[in-house]
Structure formats: C-alpha cells, structure tokens
Design a protein around this motif. Structure first.
Motif, PDB file in Angstrom:
ATOM      1  N   LYS A   7       2.337 -27.915 -11.199  1.00  0.00           N
ATOM      2  CA  LYS A   7       3.588 -27.484 -11.809  1.00  0.00           C
ATOM      3  C   LYS A   7       3.473 -26.060 -12.335  1.00  0.00           C
ATOM      4  O   LYS A   7       2.515 -25.714 -13.022  1.00  0.00           O
ATOM      5  CB  LYS A   7       3.961 -28.435 -12.953  1.00  0.00           C
ATOM      6  CG  LYS A   7       5.303 -28.113 -13.596  1.00  0.00           C
ATOM      7  CD  LYS A   7       5.701 -29.185 -14.596  1.00  0.00           C
ATOM      8  CE  LYS A   7       7.071 -28.887 -15.183  1.00  0.00           C
ATOM      9  NZ  LYS A   7       7.549 -29.991 -16.053  1.00  0.00           N
ATOM     10  N   TRP A  30      10.747 -38.980  -1.484  1.00  0.00           N
ATOM     11  CA  TRP A  30      10.689 -39.854  -2.658  1.00  0.00           C
ATOM     12  C   TRP A  30      10.687 -41.298  -2.178  1.00  0.00           C
ATOM     13  O   TRP A  30      11.109 -41.600  -1.059  1.00  0.00           O
ATOM     14  CB  TRP A  30      11.897 -39.606  -3.564  1.00  0.00           C
ATOM     15  CG  TRP A  30      13.191 -39.614  -2.817  1.00  0.00           C
ATOM     16  CD1 TRP A  30      13.918 -40.699  -2.419  1.00  0.00           C
ATOM     17  CD2 TRP A  30      13.896 -38.481  -2.297  1.00  0.00           C
ATOM     18  NE1 TRP A  30      15.034 -40.318  -1.704  1.00  0.00           N
ATOM     19  CE2 TRP A  30      15.045 -38.953  -1.611  1.00  0.00           C
ATOM     20  CE3 TRP A  30      13.674 -37.110  -2.356  1.00  0.00           C
ATOM     21  CZ2 TRP A  30      15.954 -38.117  -0.999  1.00  0.00           C
ATOM     22  CZ3 TRP A  30      14.584 -36.265  -1.743  1.00  0.00           C
ATOM     23  CH2 TRP A  30      15.711 -36.767  -1.075  1.00  0.00           C
ATOM     24  N   TYR A 155       3.934 -29.750  -3.199  1.00  0.00           N
ATOM     25  CA  TYR A 155       3.892 -30.008  -4.635  1.00  0.00           C
ATOM     26  C   TYR A 155       4.337 -31.447  -4.875  1.00  0.00           C
ATOM     27  O   TYR A 155       5.453 -31.827  -4.557  1.00  0.00           O
ATOM     28  CB  TYR A 155       4.808 -29.019  -5.371  1.00  0.00           C
ATOM     29  CG  TYR A 155       5.075 -29.345  -6.813  1.00  0.00           C
ATOM     30  CD1 TYR A 155       4.057 -29.757  -7.671  1.00  0.00           C
ATOM     31  CD2 TYR A 155       6.358 -29.217  -7.341  1.00  0.00           C
ATOM     32  CE1 TYR A 155       4.313 -30.051  -8.997  1.00  0.00           C
ATOM     33  CE2 TYR A 155       6.625 -29.496  -8.673  1.00  0.00           C
ATOM     34  CZ  TYR A 155       5.605 -29.919  -9.483  1.00  0.00           C
ATOM     35  OH  TYR A 155       5.864 -30.213 -10.800  1.00  0.00           O
ATOM     36  N   ASN A 156       3.432 -32.248  -5.432  1.00  0.00           N
ATOM     37  CA  ASN A 156       3.724 -33.635  -5.793  1.00  0.00           C
ATOM     38  C   ASN A 156       4.181 -33.703  -7.251  1.00  0.00           C
ATOM     39  O   ASN A 156       3.464 -33.258  -8.149  1.00  0.00           O
ATOM     40  CB  ASN A 156       2.482 -34.508  -5.605  1.00  0.00           C
ATOM     41  CG  ASN A 156       2.096 -34.655  -4.152  1.00  0.00           C
ATOM     42  OD1 ASN A 156       2.867 -35.146  -3.338  1.00  0.00           O
ATOM     43  ND2 ASN A 156       0.895 -34.210  -3.811  1.00  0.00           N
ATOM     44  N   LEU A 157       5.359 -34.253  -7.470  1.00  0.00           N
ATOM     45  CA  LEU A 157       5.924 -34.348  -8.820  1.00  0.00           C
ATOM     46  C   LEU A 157       5.450 -35.648  -9.443  1.00  0.00           C
ATOM     47  O   LEU A 157       5.925 -36.723  -9.085  1.00  0.00           O
ATOM     48  CB  LEU A 157       7.450 -34.293  -8.769  1.00  0.00           C
ATOM     49  CG  LEU A 157       8.061 -32.948  -8.386  1.00  0.00           C
ATOM     50  CD1 LEU A 157       7.957 -32.685  -6.894  1.00  0.00           C
ATOM     51  CD2 LEU A 157       9.519 -32.879  -8.809  1.00  0.00           C
ATOM     52  N   GLU A 159       4.967 -36.348 -12.973  1.00  0.00           N
ATOM     53  CA  GLU A 159       5.220 -36.601 -14.388  1.00  0.00           C
ATOM     54  C   GLU A 159       6.123 -37.824 -14.575  1.00  0.00           C
ATOM     55  O   GLU A 159       6.648 -38.388 -13.614  1.00  0.00           O
ATOM     56  CB  GLU A 159       5.869 -35.368 -15.029  1.00  0.00           C
ATOM     57  CG  GLU A 159       4.955 -34.153 -15.072  1.00  0.00           C
ATOM     58  CD  GLU A 159       5.588 -32.992 -15.817  1.00  0.00           C
ATOM     59  OE1 GLU A 159       6.681 -33.164 -16.405  1.00  0.00           O
ATOM     60  OE2 GLU A 159       4.989 -31.908 -15.816  1.00  0.00           O
ATOM     61  N   TYR A 161       9.535 -39.148 -15.429  1.00  0.00           N
ATOM     62  CA  TYR A 161      10.898 -38.614 -15.428  1.00  0.00           C
ATOM     63  C   TYR A 161      11.911 -39.682 -15.819  1.00  0.00           C
ATOM     64  O   TYR A 161      13.036 -39.695 -15.313  1.00  0.00           O
ATOM     65  CB  TYR A 161      11.226 -38.041 -14.052  1.00  0.00           C
ATOM     66  CG  TYR A 161      10.351 -36.860 -13.679  1.00  0.00           C
ATOM     67  CD1 TYR A 161      10.500 -35.631 -14.318  1.00  0.00           C
ATOM     68  CD2 TYR A 161       9.367 -36.975 -12.706  1.00  0.00           C
ATOM     69  CE1 TYR A 161       9.705 -34.551 -13.987  1.00  0.00           C
ATOM     70  CE2 TYR A 161       8.571 -35.892 -12.357  1.00  0.00           C
ATOM     71  CZ  TYR A 161       8.742 -34.688 -13.006  1.00  0.00           C
ATOM     72  OH  TYR A 161       7.947 -33.616 -12.679  1.00  0.00           O
ATOM     73  N   MET A 167      16.641 -33.507 -10.558  1.00  0.00           N
ATOM     74  CA  MET A 167      15.357 -32.805 -10.608  1.00  0.00           C
ATOM     75  C   MET A 167      15.474 -31.446  -9.947  1.00  0.00           C
ATOM     76  O   MET A 167      16.073 -31.322  -8.873  1.00  0.00           O
ATOM     77  CB  MET A 167      14.290 -33.600  -9.849  1.00  0.00           C
ATOM     78  CG  MET A 167      13.877 -34.888 -10.511  1.00  0.00           C
ATOM     79  SD  MET A 167      12.754 -34.585 -11.875  1.00  0.00           S
ATOM     80  CE  MET A 167      11.423 -33.824 -10.991  1.00  0.00           C
ATOM     81  N   PHE A 169      13.216 -29.319  -8.051  1.00  0.00           N
ATOM     82  CA  PHE A 169      11.910 -29.465  -7.408  1.00  0.00           C
ATOM     83  C   PHE A 169      11.158 -28.135  -7.349  1.00  0.00           C
ATOM     84  O   PHE A 169       9.981 -28.052  -7.690  1.00  0.00           O
ATOM     85  CB  PHE A 169      12.079 -30.024  -5.988  1.00  0.00           C
ATOM     86  CG  PHE A 169      12.175 -31.522  -5.921  1.00  0.00           C
ATOM     87  CD1 PHE A 169      13.070 -32.225  -6.711  1.00  0.00           C
ATOM     88  CD2 PHE A 169      11.391 -32.243  -5.043  1.00  0.00           C
ATOM     89  CE1 PHE A 169      13.165 -33.604  -6.640  1.00  0.00           C
ATOM     90  CE2 PHE A 169      11.480 -33.625  -4.954  1.00  0.00           C
ATOM     91  CZ  PHE A 169      12.370 -34.315  -5.759  1.00  0.00           C
ATOM     92  N   ALA A 183       6.655 -23.850  -7.847  1.00  0.00           N
ATOM     93  CA  ALA A 183       6.718 -25.303  -8.071  1.00  0.00           C
ATOM     94  C   ALA A 183       7.243 -25.553  -9.478  1.00  0.00           C
ATOM     95  O   ALA A 183       6.561 -25.254 -10.458  1.00  0.00           O
ATOM     96  CB  ALA A 183       5.329 -25.916  -7.892  1.00  0.00           C
ATOM     97  N   GLY A 185       9.483 -28.644 -10.832  1.00  0.00           N
ATOM     98  CA  GLY A 185       9.341 -30.015 -11.314  1.00  0.00           C
ATOM     99  C   GLY A 185       9.989 -30.282 -12.650  1.00  0.00           C
ATOM    100  O   GLY A 185       9.411 -30.945 -13.505  1.00  0.00           O
ATOM    101  N   GLN A 186      11.216 -29.805 -12.842  1.00  0.00           N
ATOM    102  CA  GLN A 186      11.930 -29.990 -14.113  1.00  0.00           C
ATOM    103  C   GLN A 186      12.995 -31.063 -13.984  1.00  0.00           C
ATOM    104  O   GLN A 186      13.907 -30.959 -13.168  1.00  0.00           O
ATOM    105  CB  GLN A 186      12.581 -28.664 -14.545  1.00  0.00           C
ATOM    106  CG  GLN A 186      13.408 -28.778 -15.821  1.00  0.00           C
ATOM    107  CD  GLN A 186      14.188 -27.516 -16.119  1.00  0.00           C
ATOM    108  OE1 GLN A 186      13.895 -26.446 -15.575  1.00  0.00           O
ATOM    109  NE2 GLN A 186      15.183 -27.610 -16.984  1.00  0.00           N
TER     110      GLN A 186
END
Length: 201
Positions: A7, A30, A155-157, A159, A161, A167, A169, A183, A185-186
């Motif tokens: 991230k 996903w 990039y693997n998210l 966290e 959520y 998201m 990404f 990256a 990831g928010q």
C-alpha cells in the motif's frame, strides 16, 4: 518480472527491454467471502442473499481533476470519447479465478491533457443489499502489457474493509514523461459511481 506492491508504493510502468510501453490492461479481481456458518438456517439465508456485484470504474483526470462526466468509464459508458480507455464488460458476481473486470488503456493515444487515471470499485446497491467490502476476499489490481501479456505489477488489498462500500484500488499517472502506478487501497463509504467520481472534481 512482475512487482508485488505494498500500500502506498509507486512503480514506473515500463517494458523489461526498455522499449516504450504503449498499451496496458488493468485487471481487477475479488472473491465473495464464503459463509462459514453451518446449519439449515444459515444455508437458507445464504441462498436468499443476493450476489455481491462489484463494478470497476476508471476516472480519467486532466490536471489531476475530473473535468467532464464523460471522462468516467464504467459499465454505463464502456468506451472513453478518445477511444484510449475501454472497459471490457461487467461481471455480475465475481465468480471464478483471475481478473473479474478489465480496463484497457492505450497510453500512446491518450490525449496529452489527461495525466491520471484512477481505478475504483464499488458494490452495486450496497446499502440496499446490506453488503460491504468486509464480505470480499482476495481483492487485487494488476497491470499487464497488452502486447505481450506480461504482468508488470500487482497489488493485493489485504486490509480489513468492513463497512466500506467502495474502494480506490490504485491509479496510473504521468510523471516527467513516464507512466507510474500508485497502489492506494483506500476504502470509502461512497454509495455509487457518481459519488466516487465527485471525489476528483
């Protein structure tokens, strides 16, 4: 060789042989988390629950901002007016391995006034269906060379959520004449594509 990102990490997008990178595909994926509860009631409940329908969107910015609603490429507007950004179609369930949705970008033909493309995903009717990204596993964004199919970065998210209905990404952007990927990831609680897009006005 593909780079696995953390991230907030940024990486330059380029071919291994040093040649100009002309066309890329952004793959987003996903999986719906499996209900681990046992028993007749939980089976009945899970059968009645609607599939989680995630929708990928590209927000194409000029001067770092979204200046025209036509610069939003999503399931309702699959092709950008420049022809340089194309959404490859809507996946209604996220079932199966690999990319669930893809967005193709012709970096070479994208007009020079566009300097950033943000890739976001929201859950369709998340509030009405009581769904959120805490119910999603294995979310990722990856970029590969459209000419060679070679993956450049991923990039693997990973966290938590919970309660996030959308998201951000990641994004690609021009920097000193080259393209880079950030990256992000928010997670957000935006309810649809419009509210996500408004973040960049």
């Amino acid at each position: 060789m593909s780079v696995n990102l953390q991230k907030g990490q940024k990486v330059e997008l380029r071919k291994d042989n040093g040649n100009t990178l002309r066309r890329v595909v952004i793959g987003l994926g996903w999986d719906e988390a499996q209900n681990k509860k046992k028993g007749l009631f939980s089976v009945f409940k899970s059968n009645k629950q609607a599939n989680i329908d995630c929708d990928a969107t590209a927000i194409i910015c000029s001067g770092g901002r979204l200046t025209d609603t036509k610069d939003v490429v999503y399931f309702g507007n699959l092709k950008h007016k420049s022809g340089a950004v194309n959404h490859m179609g809507d996946n209604l369930t996220g079932a199966g391995d690999g990319d669930d949705e893809q967005i193709a970008v012709n970096l070479e033909s994208l007009p020079a006034n566009y300097d950033k493309i943000v890739f976001v995903v929201n859950i369709y009717q998340a509030q009405q269906r009581n769904q959120h990204f805490g119910m999603i596993n294995n979310a990722f964004i990856r970029i590969f060379d459209a000419e060679t199919n070679q993956e450049l970065c991923k990039y693997n998210l990973s966290e938590n959520y919970n309660n996030m209905t959308a998201m951000i990404f990641g994004e690609i952007y021009r920097y000193n004449g080259t393209w880079k990927f950030n990256a992000i990831g928010q997670g957000t609680q935006d309810k649809d594509v419009s509210s996500l897009a408004n973040r960049y006005r």
